[in-house]
Design a protein around this motif. Structure first.
Motif, PDB file in Angstrom:
ATOM      1  N   PHE A 144      20.289   2.351 -23.697  1.00 46.83           N
ATOM      2  CA  PHE A 144      21.715   2.040 -23.593  1.00 46.83           C
ATOM      3  C   PHE A 144      22.298   2.527 -22.272  1.00 46.83           C
ATOM      4  O   PHE A 144      22.931   1.775 -21.536  1.00 46.83           O
ATOM      5  N   VAL A 145      22.085   3.800 -21.953  1.00 46.32           N
ATOM      6  CA  VAL A 145      22.701   4.402 -20.769  1.00 46.32           C
ATOM      7  C   VAL A 145      22.180   3.765 -19.480  1.00 46.32           C
ATOM      8  O   VAL A 145      22.940   3.566 -18.533  1.00 46.32           O
ATOM      9  N   LEU A 202      24.156   0.977 -17.881  1.00 48.59           N
ATOM     10  CA  LEU A 202      25.427   1.247 -17.217  1.00 48.59           C
ATOM     11  C   LEU A 202      25.156   1.399 -15.718  1.00 48.59           C
ATOM     12  O   LEU A 202      24.302   2.201 -15.337  1.00 48.59           O
ATOM     13  N   THR A 232      23.632   4.688 -13.133  1.00 47.17           N
ATOM     14  CA  THR A 232      23.279   5.898 -13.883  1.00 47.17           C
ATOM     15  C   THR A 232      21.888   6.400 -13.511  1.00 47.17           C
ATOM     16  O   THR A 232      21.018   5.640 -13.110  1.00 47.17           O
ATOM     17  N   THR A 254      26.994  11.813 -20.038  1.00 43.97           N
ATOM     18  CA  THR A 254      26.648  12.121 -21.419  1.00 43.97           C
ATOM     19  C   THR A 254      25.345  12.913 -21.438  1.00 43.97           C
ATOM     20  O   THR A 254      24.624  12.954 -20.442  1.00 43.97           O
ATOM     21  N   VAL A 256      28.669   3.789 -29.366  1.00 43.75           N
ATOM     22  CA  VAL A 256      28.555   2.991 -28.142  1.00 43.75           C
ATOM     23  C   VAL A 256      29.902   2.956 -27.421  1.00 43.75           C
ATOM     24  O   VAL A 256      29.973   3.119 -26.203  1.00 43.75           O
ATOM     25  N   HIS A 257      30.974   2.750 -28.167  1.00 45.74           N
ATOM     26  CA  HIS A 257      32.321   2.729 -27.574  1.00 45.74           C
ATOM     27  C   HIS A 257      32.626   4.046 -26.861  1.00 45.74           C
ATOM     28  O   HIS A 257      33.089   4.039 -25.711  1.00 45.74           O
ATOM     29  N   THR A 313      30.471   4.534 -23.720  1.00 47.25           N
ATOM     30  CA  THR A 313      30.960   3.640 -22.670  1.00 47.25           C
ATOM     31  C   THR A 313      32.247   4.186 -22.073  1.00 47.25           C
ATOM     32  O   THR A 313      32.440   4.196 -20.854  1.00 47.25           O
ATOM     33  N   ARG A 314      33.127   4.676 -22.932  1.00 47.62           N
ATOM     34  CA  ARG A 314      34.397   5.244 -22.459  1.00 47.62           C
ATOM     35  C   ARG A 314      34.146   6.499 -21.615  1.00 47.62           C
ATOM     36  O   ARG A 314      34.811   6.706 -20.597  1.00 47.62           O
ATOM     37  N   SER A 315      33.190   7.322 -22.002  1.00 44.04           N
ATOM     38  CA  SER A 315      32.833   8.501 -21.227  1.00 44.04           C
ATOM     39  C   SER A 315      32.387   8.076 -19.828  1.00 44.04           C
ATOM     40  O   SER A 315      32.821   8.646 -18.815  1.00 44.04           O
ATOM     41  N   TYR A 316      31.544   7.062 -19.766  1.00 44.98           N
ATOM     42  CA  TYR A 316      31.077   6.532 -18.486  1.00 44.98           C
ATOM     43  C   TYR A 316      32.268   6.067 -17.637  1.00 44.98           C
ATOM     44  O   TYR A 316      32.365   6.383 -16.451  1.00 44.98           O
ATOM     45  N   GLU A 317      33.170   5.319 -18.236  1.00 43.36           N
ATOM     46  CA  GLU A 317      34.330   4.799 -17.503  1.00 43.36           C
ATOM     47  C   GLU A 317      35.213   5.925 -16.978  1.00 43.36           C
ATOM     48  O   GLU A 317      35.700   5.860 -15.845  1.00 43.36           O
TER      49      GLU A 317
END
Length: 121
Positions: A12-13, A16, A19, A38, A93-94, A97-101
């Motif tokens: 998953f990561v 992005l 990363t 993360t 997942v949400h 993704t939000r952490s990444y953003e």
């Protein structure tokens, strides 16, 4: 695949943009632009994922069973989500993704451009 297992977490990561991974702090850490996005630590029932969250989500998340302030990250609104939490895979997942953003938004515009990161407004 579960995000609480290294294969699922990495798959998953890695999707992005920009990363990278490093093993540190007794965990498997995902970074963007050198900043932590993360972290996965533990295995099986003891697996935990750490993620940054918006301030409005922090109080809600930490009120749920299996989620608490992340040790050593708490001052910046980081949560530790246990594999026993009530979050669904889609919700996890949400939040990842939000952490990444949130982390990517703190990078310079130039670095985001170099890494191929496009943030939604």
């Amino acid at each position: 695949m579960s995000l609480f297992e290294r294969r699922g977490f990495d798959a998953f990561v890695a999707g992005l943009p920009g990363t990278s991974f490093v093993d540190q702090w007794d965990g498997h850490v995902a970074k963007v632009g050198g900043k932590v996005v993360t972290m996965l630590s533990g295995e099986g029932a003891a697996a935990r994922v750490v993620a940054k969250c918006p301030e409005e989500s922090f109080e809600i998340l930490t009120a749920l069973d299996g989620i608490r302030q992340a040790p050593y990250f708490a001052k910046r609104k980081w949560v530790e989500i246990g594999s026993n939490s009530q979050l669904s895979g889609e919700e996890l997942v949400h939040y990842l993704t939000r952490s990444y953003e949130l982390v990517a938004a703190g990078l310079t515009k130039r670095l985001r451009q170099e890494l191929g990161i496009r943030l939604s407004s």
